[in-house]
Design a protein around this motif. Structure first.
Motif, PDB file in Angstrom:
ATOM      1  N   ASN A 133       5.608   5.179   1.807  1.00 19.35           N
ATOM      2  CA  ASN A 133       7.243   5.575   1.520  1.00 19.35           C
ATOM      3  C   ASN A 133       6.979   4.623  -0.492  1.00 19.35           C
ATOM      4  O   ASN A 133       7.986   4.529  -0.540  1.00 19.35           O
ATOM      5  N   LEU A 134       6.672   3.615  -0.587  1.00 20.29           N
ATOM      6  CA  LEU A 134       6.781   3.230  -1.950  1.00 20.29           C
ATOM      7  C   LEU A 134       6.303   3.411  -2.922  1.00 20.29           C
ATOM      8  O   LEU A 134       4.753   4.275  -2.955  1.00 20.29           O
ATOM      9  N   THR A 135       6.943   3.596  -3.468  1.00 20.15           N
ATOM     10  CA  THR A 135       7.068   4.622  -4.774  1.00 20.15           C
ATOM     11  C   THR A 135       7.248   3.331  -5.875  1.00 20.15           C
ATOM     12  O   THR A 135       7.005   2.881  -5.481  1.00 20.15           O
ATOM     13  N   ALA A 136       6.620   4.288  -7.293  1.00 23.04           N
ATOM     14  CA  ALA A 136       6.628   2.774  -7.892  1.00 23.04           C
ATOM     15  C   ALA A 136       7.203   2.079  -9.025  1.00 23.04           C
ATOM     16  O   ALA A 136       8.277   2.986  -8.252  1.00 23.04           O
ATOM     17  N   GLY A 137       7.368   0.770  -8.895  1.00 23.69           N
ATOM     18  CA  GLY A 137       8.279   0.267  -9.680  1.00 23.69           C
ATOM     19  C   GLY A 137       8.857  -0.698  -8.217  1.00 23.69           C
ATOM     20  O   GLY A 137       9.494  -1.743  -8.144  1.00 23.69           O
ATOM     21  N   LYS A 138       8.309   0.032  -7.080  1.00 24.79           N
ATOM     22  CA  LYS A 138       9.033  -1.206  -5.813  1.00 24.79           C
ATOM     23  C   LYS A 138       8.703  -2.130  -5.849  1.00 24.79           C
ATOM     24  O   LYS A 138       7.293  -2.672  -5.909  1.00 24.79           O
ATOM     25  N   THR A 139       9.121  -2.339  -4.748  1.00 22.62           N
ATOM     26  CA  THR A 139       8.642  -4.433  -4.570  1.00 22.62           C
ATOM     27  C   THR A 139       8.111  -4.537  -3.305  1.00 22.62           C
ATOM     28  O   THR A 139       9.738  -4.476  -2.264  1.00 22.62           O
ATOM     29  N   ILE A 140       7.071  -4.758  -3.175  1.00 20.79           N
ATOM     30  CA  ILE A 140       7.132  -5.589  -1.401  1.00 20.79           C
ATOM     31  C   ILE A 140       6.810  -7.203  -1.106  1.00 20.79           C
ATOM     32  O   ILE A 140       6.670  -7.461  -2.179  1.00 20.79           O
ATOM     33  N   LEU A 141       7.585  -7.410  -0.268  1.00 18.74           N
ATOM     34  CA  LEU A 141       7.571  -9.009  -0.159  1.00 18.74           C
ATOM     35  C   LEU A 141       7.588  -9.658   1.207  1.00 18.74           C
ATOM     36  O   LEU A 141       7.622  -8.787   1.862  1.00 18.74           O
ATOM     37  N   PHE A 142       6.614 -10.750   0.881  1.00 19.46           N
ATOM     38  CA  PHE A 142       6.082 -11.321   2.194  1.00 19.46           C
ATOM     39  C   PHE A 142       6.440 -12.908   2.506  1.00 19.46           C
ATOM     40  O   PHE A 142       6.623 -13.346   1.308  1.00 19.46           O
ATOM     41  N   SER A 143       6.562 -13.012   3.367  1.00 28.66           N
ATOM     42  CA  SER A 143       7.214 -14.583   3.584  1.00 28.66           C
ATOM     43  C   SER A 143       5.603 -15.526   3.890  1.00 28.66           C
ATOM     44  O   SER A 143       5.871 -16.884   4.222  1.00 28.66           O
ATOM     45  N   HIS A 144       4.708 -15.003   3.928  1.00 27.81           N
ATOM     46  CA  HIS A 144       3.294 -15.396   4.871  1.00 27.81           C
ATOM     47  C   HIS A 144       2.763 -14.745   4.295  1.00 27.81           C
ATOM     48  O   HIS A 144       2.888 -12.764   4.619  1.00 27.81           O
ATOM     49  N   GLY A 145       0.806 -14.698   3.859  1.00 29.62           N
ATOM     50  CA  GLY A 145       0.032 -14.131   2.683  1.00 29.62           C
ATOM     51  C   GLY A 145      -0.272 -13.260   3.487  1.00 29.62           C
ATOM     52  O   GLY A 145      -1.964 -12.728   3.524  1.00 29.62           O
ATOM     53  N   PHE A 146      -0.495 -14.144   5.138  1.00 27.79           N
ATOM     54  CA  PHE A 146      -2.004 -14.080   5.859  1.00 27.79           C
ATOM     55  C   PHE A 146      -2.626 -12.127   6.525  1.00 27.79           C
ATOM     56  O   PHE A 146      -3.622 -11.613   6.008  1.00 27.79           O
ATOM     57  N   ALA A 147      -1.523 -11.594   5.944  1.00 26.17           N
ATOM     58  CA  ALA A 147      -1.486 -10.192   6.303  1.00 26.17           C
ATOM     59  C   ALA A 147      -2.209  -9.556   4.445  1.00 26.17           C
ATOM     60  O   ALA A 147      -3.479  -8.932   4.363  1.00 26.17           O
ATOM     61  N   VAL A 148      -1.435 -10.121   3.414  1.00 26.37           N
ATOM     62  CA  VAL A 148      -2.855  -9.757   2.343  1.00 26.37           C
ATOM     63  C   VAL A 148      -4.175 -10.447   2.098  1.00 26.37           C
ATOM     64  O   VAL A 148      -5.492  -9.555   1.237  1.00 26.37           O
ATOM     65  N   LEU A 149      -4.252 -10.882   2.536  1.00 23.60           N
ATOM     66  CA  LEU A 149      -6.152 -11.917   2.650  1.00 23.60           C
ATOM     67  C   LEU A 149      -6.546 -11.154   3.843  1.00 23.60           C
ATOM     68  O   LEU A 149      -7.358 -11.175   3.135  1.00 23.60           O
ATOM     69  N   PHE A 150      -5.868 -11.102   4.801  1.00 30.87           N
ATOM     70  CA  PHE A 150      -7.347 -10.726   5.710  1.00 30.87           C
ATOM     71  C   PHE A 150      -6.579  -9.423   6.378  1.00 30.87           C
ATOM     72  O   PHE A 150      -7.046  -9.085   7.047  1.00 30.87           O
ATOM     73  N   GLY A 151      -5.175  -8.473   6.330  1.00 33.43           N
ATOM     74  CA  GLY A 151      -5.308  -7.330   6.941  1.00 33.43           C
ATOM     75  C   GLY A 151      -5.771  -6.560   5.917  1.00 33.43           C
ATOM     76  O   GLY A 151      -5.540  -5.171   6.510  1.00 33.43           O
ATOM     77  N   ASP A 152      -6.645  -5.896   5.126  1.00 32.69           N
ATOM     78  CA  ASP A 152      -6.948  -4.905   4.447  1.00 32.69           C
ATOM     79  C   ASP A 152      -6.009  -4.025   4.170  1.00 32.69           C
ATOM     80  O   ASP A 152      -6.146  -2.611   4.181  1.00 32.69           O
ATOM     81  N   LEU A 153      -4.887  -4.745   3.287  1.00 25.01           N
ATOM     82  CA  LEU A 153      -3.502  -3.916   2.841  1.00 25.01           C
ATOM     83  C   LEU A 153      -3.682  -2.688   1.902  1.00 25.01           C
ATOM     84  O   LEU A 153      -4.321  -3.171   0.940  1.00 25.01           O
ATOM     85  N   LYS A 154      -4.041  -1.691   2.210  1.00 24.59           N
ATOM     86  CA  LYS A 154      -4.001  -0.812   0.534  1.00 24.59           C
ATOM     87  C   LYS A 154      -2.988  -0.599   0.117  1.00 24.59           C
ATOM     88  O   LYS A 154      -1.988   0.310  -0.128  1.00 24.59           O
ATOM     89  N   LEU A 155      -2.558  -1.782  -1.043  1.00 23.54           N
ATOM     90  CA  LEU A 155      -1.972  -1.684  -2.162  1.00 23.54           C
ATOM     91  C   LEU A 155      -1.984  -1.160  -3.514  1.00 23.54           C
ATOM     92  O   LEU A 155      -2.777  -1.529  -4.065  1.00 23.54           O
ATOM     93  N   PRO A 156      -0.586  -0.205  -3.328  1.00 21.27           N
ATOM     94  CA  PRO A 156      -1.006   0.432  -4.992  1.00 21.27           C
ATOM     95  C   PRO A 156      -0.545  -0.559  -5.704  1.00 21.27           C
ATOM     96  O   PRO A 156       0.355  -1.628  -5.677  1.00 21.27           O
ATOM     97  N   LYS A 157      -1.127   0.426  -7.043  1.00 17.37           N
ATOM     98  CA  LYS A 157      -1.291  -1.359  -8.064  1.00 17.37           C
ATOM     99  C   LYS A 157       0.194  -0.738  -9.305  1.00 17.37           C
ATOM    100  O   LYS A 157       0.773  -2.055  -9.906  1.00 17.37           O
ATOM    101  N   ASP A 158       0.669  -0.207  -8.811  1.00 15.69           N
ATOM    102  CA  ASP A 158       2.324   0.094  -9.316  1.00 15.69           C
ATOM    103  C   ASP A 158       3.386  -0.048  -8.883  1.00 15.69           C
ATOM    104  O   ASP A 158       4.527   0.175  -9.436  1.00 15.69           O
ATOM    105  N   ILE A 159       3.198  -1.483  -7.612  1.00 20.17           N
ATOM    106  CA  ILE A 159       3.972  -2.040  -6.986  1.00 20.17           C
ATOM    107  C   ILE A 159       4.537  -3.227  -7.682  1.00 20.17           C
ATOM    108  O   ILE A 159       2.550  -3.793  -7.527  1.00 20.17           O
ATOM    109  N   ASN A 160       5.804  -4.039  -7.158  1.00 20.38           N
ATOM    110  CA  ASN A 160       5.286  -5.584  -7.008  1.00 20.38           C
ATOM    111  C   ASN A 160       4.760  -6.145  -5.927  1.00 20.38           C
ATOM    112  O   ASN A 160       5.497  -5.381  -5.115  1.00 20.38           O
ATOM    113  N   VAL A 161       4.105  -6.849  -5.871  1.00 20.27           N
ATOM    114  CA  VAL A 161       3.883  -7.476  -4.655  1.00 20.27           C
ATOM    115  C   VAL A 161       3.861  -9.123  -4.708  1.00 20.27           C
ATOM    116  O   VAL A 161       2.947 -10.190  -5.763  1.00 20.27           O
ATOM    117  N   ILE A 162       5.376  -9.524  -3.519  1.00 26.63           N
ATOM    118  CA  ILE A 162       5.142 -10.920  -4.149  1.00 26.63           C
ATOM    119  C   ILE A 162       5.529 -11.818  -3.096  1.00 26.63           C
ATOM    120  O   ILE A 162       5.269 -11.392  -1.850  1.00 26.63           O
TER     121      ILE A 162
END
Ligand SMILES: NC(=O)C1=CN([C@@H]2O[C@H](COP(=O)(O)OP(=O)(O)OC[C@H]3O[C@@H](n4cnc5c(N)ncnc54)[C@H](OP(=O)(O)O)[C@@H]3O)[C@@H](O)[C@H]2O)C=CC1
Ligand SMILES: CC[C@](O)(C(C)=O)C(=O)O
Length: 348
Positions: free
Chosen positions: A98-127
Motif C-alpha cells: 500500500n506504499l505509493t509514490a511520494g509517501k513517507t515511511i518513518l521508524f524510531s529505530h533503524g534495526f529493521a531497515v538494517l537487519f530486516g531485509d525490507l524491500k523499500l521502493p525507491k519512490d518513497i521517503n524513508v526517515i
C-alpha cells in the motif's frame, strides 16, 4: 564544524498540516507519538492488527482505529511502531503493498531497515525520528510542557522534503523542545543497541542486582540493599542528567566523591570495557541482530525463561513494598498481557 542541534525555531508543523499520519502499533512509542502529534493539532489515525489489545485503548483516547493496510492506504506518513522483529512481516503483508509514490515511511529505530531485509521502493521517503527516551516518558514530558531529545536520519529522500518532514514530526512529538541531532540509520542503530545492552538497561540492571545481592548475601536487610542500589540510583542519575558527572559530584559528600573516583574504576575496570568492545563488534557485525531474530522465530524460549526468573528476583518484591509508601512515584500496574498503552499520561 560542530554538529547542529535543531530546536523549535528550526522545525515547523506546516509540512505535516493537512496530511494524514498513520501510527502502526499503539505500544510504548506508538501511543506517545500519536497522542503528542494529536495534541500538536495534526491528523493521526492508528493502524492495528485485528486482535490487538490496544484497539479499545486507542479508540477511548479519541483515535480512528483502522486495520493496518487501510491506515497505510489513508496516510501520507506512516510510522512503523511495532516491535523490531515483527516489522518485516507487517511490512511485507500490510505496508509494502500500500506504499505509493511520494509517501513517507518513518521508524524510531533503524534495526529493521538494517537487519530486516525490507524491500523499500525507491519512490518513497524513508526517515527516522528516534526519541532518546522510553515512549511513556516521551508522552509524560510532552504533557509537562517539556520534551525528550531525539535523532533524525534520512535513508531515502524521494520527494526532496524528507528532512523537513522528519523535523516536523520531531516538533510534533516535542523532541525539538529539547534538541534534535542528525545521524544516519546505522549510527543510530548501533549506538542505541550498545547503550541499551551495555549501559542503560543491561549494564545498569546487572550492576543494581549485583550490588543488591552482595549486601543481602552478606546478611544486610533487603530494604537497605534496595535503597542503596536501586532507589538512590535514580536520584544520583538525575543529578548527572542535570549537570553531568561534575554536577553529581558537587552534590554528594566528599567521602562519596572519593569512593566514586578511587573505588569505582576498580569495580568497573578495564575488563568491563573489553567486554563492551566485544559486544560493540557483535552489534556492528549483525551477530546480535541475527541471534535476536532467531530467538523471536523460535518463540522466545530463552527470553521467556529469563523474564520469569527476573520477575521472581527478591529485589522486585522488596521494591514493591518500599515504593508503596511513596505516593508520588507513579505505580505502574504491570498487568501481564495488558496493552503498553494502558498506562497513559493524560492529554493537556
Ligand atoms: N519502547 C521504547 O521506548 C522505544 C522503542 N523504539 C522503537 O519503537 C518501535 C516500537 O517499539 P515499542 O513502542 O517498544 O513497541 P511495543 O512493544 O510497546 O508495542 C508494539 C505495538 O505493536 C503491536 N504488535 C505486536 N506484535 C504485533 C504483530 N505481530 N503484528 C502487528 N502488531 C503487533 C502491539 O500490539 P498490542 O497493542 O496488541 O500489544 C503494540 O500495539 C521499535 O522500532 C522500537 O525499537 C525506539 C525508541 C524507544
Ligand atoms: C534504552 C532503551 C531504548 O533504546 C530507548 C528507550 O531509547 C529502547 O529501545 O527502548
Amino acid at each position: 564544524m560542530a554538529a547542529k542541534i535543531y530546536t523549535n525555531k528550526d522545525a515547523s508543523l506546516v509540512p505535516l498540516k493537512k496530511k494524514t499520519l498513520a501510527v502502526i502499533g499503539f505500544g510504548s512509542q506508538g501511543h506517545a507519538h500519536a497522542l503528542n502529534l494529536k495534541d500538536s493539532g495534526l491528523k493521526v489515525v492508528i493502524g492495528l492488527y485485528k486482535k490487538s489489545k490496544s484497539r479499545e485503548v486507542a479508540k477511548k483516547l479519541g483515535f480512528e482505529v483502522m486495520d493496518t493496510a487501510d491506515a497505510v492506504k489513508a496516510a501520507d506518513v506512516i510510522f512503523v511502531a511495532v516491535p523490531d522483529t515483527v516489522i518485516p512481516e507487517v511490512y511485507a503483508k500490510d505496508i509494502a503493498p500500500n506504499l505509493t509514490a511520494g509517501k513517507t515511511i518513518l521508524f524510531s529505530h533503524g534495526f529493521a531497515v538494517l537487519f530486516g531485509d525490507l524491500k523499500l521502493p525507491k519512490d518513497i521517503n524513508v526517515i527516522l525520528v528516534a526519541p532518546k527516551g522510553p515512549g511513556h516518558t516521551v508522552r509524560s514530558q510532552f504533557v509537562d510542557g517539556k520534551g525528550v531529545p531525539g535523532l533524525i536520519a534520512i535513508h531515502q529522500d524521494a520527494t526532496g522534503k524528507a528532512k523537513e518532514i522528519a523535523l516536523s514530526w520531531a516538533r510534533g512529538i516535542g523532541a525539538t523542545r529539547a534538541g534534535v541531532f542528525e545521524t544516519n540509520f546505522r549510527e543510530e542503530t548501533v549506538t542505541d543497541l550498545f547503550g541499551e545492552q551495555c549501559v542503560l538497561c543491561g549494564g545498569a540492571s546487572a550492576l543494581v542486582k549485583a550490588g543488591f545481592e552482595v549486601l543481602v548475601e552478606a546478611g544486610y536487610q533487603p530494604e537497605m540493599a534496595y535503597f542503596e542500589c536501586l532507589h538512590e540510583l535514580k536520584l544520583i542519575v538525575d543529578l548527572m542528567n542535570e549537570s553531568g558527572l561534575a554536577g553529581m559530584r558537587f552534590s554528594v559528600s566528599e567521602t562519596a566523591e572519593w569512593g566514586d573516583v578511587s573505588v569505582g574504576p576498580k569495580i568497573i575496570d578495564g575488563s568491563v570495557k573489553k567486554r563492551m568492545q566485544k559486544q560493540l563488534k557483535e552489534i556492528e557485525s549483525g551477530k546480535f541482530a541475527k541471534d535476536w531474530i532467531q530467538e523471536y522465530k523460535n518463540g522466545y524460549p530463552r527470553f521467556n525463561a529469563i523474564r520469569k526468573e527476573e520477575a521472581a528476583h527478591q529485589i522486585e518484591k522488596t521494591g514493591e513494598k518500599l515504593r508503596s509508601t511513596m505516593s508520588w512515584i507513579k505505580q505502574k500496574k504491570l498487568k501481564k498481557g495488558a496493552s503498553q498503552a494502558s498506562y497513559v499520561s493524560s492529554s493537556k
